[in-house]
Design a protein around this motif. Sequence first.
Motif, mmCIF file in Angstrom:
data_model
loop_
_atom_site.group_PDB
_atom_site.id
_atom_site.type_symbol
_atom_site.label_atom_id
_atom_site.label_comp_id
_atom_site.label_asym_id
_atom_site.label_seq_id
_atom_site.Cartn_x
_atom_site.Cartn_y
_atom_site.Cartn_z
ATOM 1 N N GLY A 98 0.872 -1.107 0.117
ATOM 2 C CA GLY A 98 0.055 0.238 -0.252
ATOM 3 C C GLY A 98 0.879 1.428 -0.151
ATOM 4 N N PRO A 99 0.327 2.317 -0.246
ATOM 5 C CA PRO A 99 1.205 3.647 -0.256
ATOM 6 C C PRO A 99 1.462 3.980 0.911
ATOM 7 N N ILE A 100 2.934 4.380 1.014
ATOM 8 C CA ILE A 100 3.484 4.835 2.267
ATOM 9 C C ILE A 100 2.748 6.304 2.585
ATOM 10 N N ASP A 101 2.266 7.059 1.524
ATOM 11 C CA ASP A 101 1.565 8.338 1.790
ATOM 12 C C ASP A 101 0.529 8.144 2.974
ATOM 13 N N ASP A 102 -0.269 7.092 2.889
ATOM 14 C CA ASP A 102 -1.322 6.925 3.834
ATOM 15 C C ASP A 102 -1.027 7.089 5.256
ATOM 16 N N ILE A 103 0.503 6.215 5.628
ATOM 17 C CA ILE A 103 0.816 6.489 6.863
ATOM 18 C C ILE A 103 1.289 7.844 7.201
ATOM 19 N N LEU A 104 2.071 8.247 6.008
ATOM 20 C CA LEU A 104 2.484 9.756 6.525
ATOM 21 C C LEU A 104 1.464 10.776 6.742
ATOM 22 N N ALA A 105 0.337 10.314 6.128
ATOM 23 C CA ALA A 105 -0.808 11.400 6.321
ATOM 24 C C ALA A 105 -1.404 11.358 7.565
ATOM 25 N N ALA A 125 4.769 6.576 16.581
ATOM 26 C CA ALA A 125 3.481 6.198 16.359
ATOM 27 C C ALA A 125 3.190 5.774 14.757
ATOM 28 N N GLY A 126 3.823 6.562 14.017
ATOM 29 C CA GLY A 126 4.185 6.094 12.685
ATOM 30 C C GLY A 126 4.580 4.903 12.437
ATOM 31 N N THR A 127 5.470 4.284 12.999
ATOM 32 C CA THR A 127 6.279 3.224 13.099
ATOM 33 C C THR A 127 5.377 2.023 13.258
ATOM 34 N N LEU A 128 4.528 2.388 14.560
ATOM 35 C CA LEU A 128 3.676 1.196 14.869
ATOM 36 C C LEU A 128 2.444 0.920 13.548
ATOM 37 N N GLN A 129 2.231 2.027 12.943
ATOM 38 C CA GLN A 129 1.341 1.637 11.806
ATOM 39 C C GLN A 129 2.109 1.054 10.788
ATOM 40 N N LEU A 130 3.427 1.517 10.436
ATOM 41 C CA LEU A 130 4.159 0.724 9.458
ATOM 42 C C LEU A 130 4.107 -0.744 9.722
ATOM 43 N N VAL A 131 4.815 -1.064 10.782
ATOM 44 C CA VAL A 131 4.870 -2.443 11.208
ATOM 45 C C VAL A 131 3.559 -3.515 11.081
ATOM 46 N N GLU A 132 2.593 -2.738 11.669
ATOM 47 C CA GLU A 132 0.932 -3.542 11.611
ATOM 48 C C GLU A 132 0.985 -3.489 10.038
ATOM 49 N N ALA A 133 1.150 -2.761 9.344
ATOM 50 C CA ALA A 133 0.553 -2.899 7.847
ATOM 51 C C ALA A 133 1.521 -3.808 7.095
ATOM 52 N N ALA A 134 2.890 -3.873 7.591
ATOM 53 C CA ALA A 134 3.555 -5.083 7.054
ATOM 54 C C ALA A 134 3.281 -6.330 7.699
ATOM 55 N N CYS A 135 2.744 -6.422 8.823
ATOM 56 C CA CYS A 135 2.203 -7.870 9.266
ATOM 57 C C CYS A 135 1.062 -8.169 8.526
ATOM 58 N N ARG A 136 0.022 -7.232 8.383
ATOM 59 C CA ARG A 136 -1.159 -7.546 7.700
ATOM 60 C C ARG A 136 -0.816 -7.976 5.915
ATOM 61 N N ALA A 137 0.372 -7.372 5.388
ATOM 62 C CA ALA A 137 0.744 -7.785 3.965
ATOM 63 C C ALA A 137 1.183 -9.119 3.989
ATOM 64 N N HIS A 138 2.212 -9.682 5.070
ATOM 65 C CA HIS A 138 2.603 -10.781 4.999
ATOM 66 C C HIS A 138 2.256 -11.617 6.378
#
Length: 246
Positions: A68-75, A91-104
């Motif tokens: 997914g676009p990283i811009d969504d997390i940056l927003a 806080a953005g780091t947590l969103q990032l790793v959760e997104a990575a877990c959902r993707a894999h």
Amino acid sequence: MERGRVLRRADGNWQRIDDLSLDRTEEACVEEIFGLLISDDVAEVLWSPVACATDIRDRARLSAIIDGPIDDILAAAEWFDHDGRTILSPAGTLQLVEAACRAHPNQVLDLVIEQESQSRHKCKFGDEHRFGRDNRSTTPEWEYDWYRRHDRPRHELLRQWCGHREVTHHERFLAAEAETHRLDILITDLLKALDTLGEHEQAARFAEEHERDRITPHTIRPIVERPLHPSEIPVREIKVRSRWWS
């Protein structure tokens, strides 16, 4: 003057993104996911000057990893540009790793299952740990306490990030009761087999120990004793041989 303004602006940016203090379990999970899914040339977790900020070095590849676009997390999180890279808040780091877990999810859950298998072995037999030049052994009790306080919370959080809900206390209680019943039946069968083989004393000793040392809510709960009245304190009389000079 210009250099001073740049330094003050940089300090202000770091202060602005310092928006969340992660606990130890969250920090351990963040490190786990970066080590598993996100290489250093794509992004790296920073520990100073802001713990668990993320240095994003390749937005395109990171977007591919999280599917997914990283811009969504940056927003949705604080960030700033630094030397051509993007610095993302904790806080953005947590969103990032959760997104990575959902993707894999399969990769993450396979890792959790492997680690739980290792923990199960350690909780049965203990383990050997290297401290400098020395090897030190740990008991199964020590390993289980470590698993309960550190590994299990980490595994449950990783499962949650993959989309699995956390196991409730009631579900854990029901599973523990069912497992205890299963083991009781197994031990009974083993004791019967031991007795059939003529090991009557051993079978009786194990049966008595199994029943005597059961762990129940009453034995595991700490008991706070009330203060005793002097009349309730038992008195011990100690006979002392009198001295002839007295």
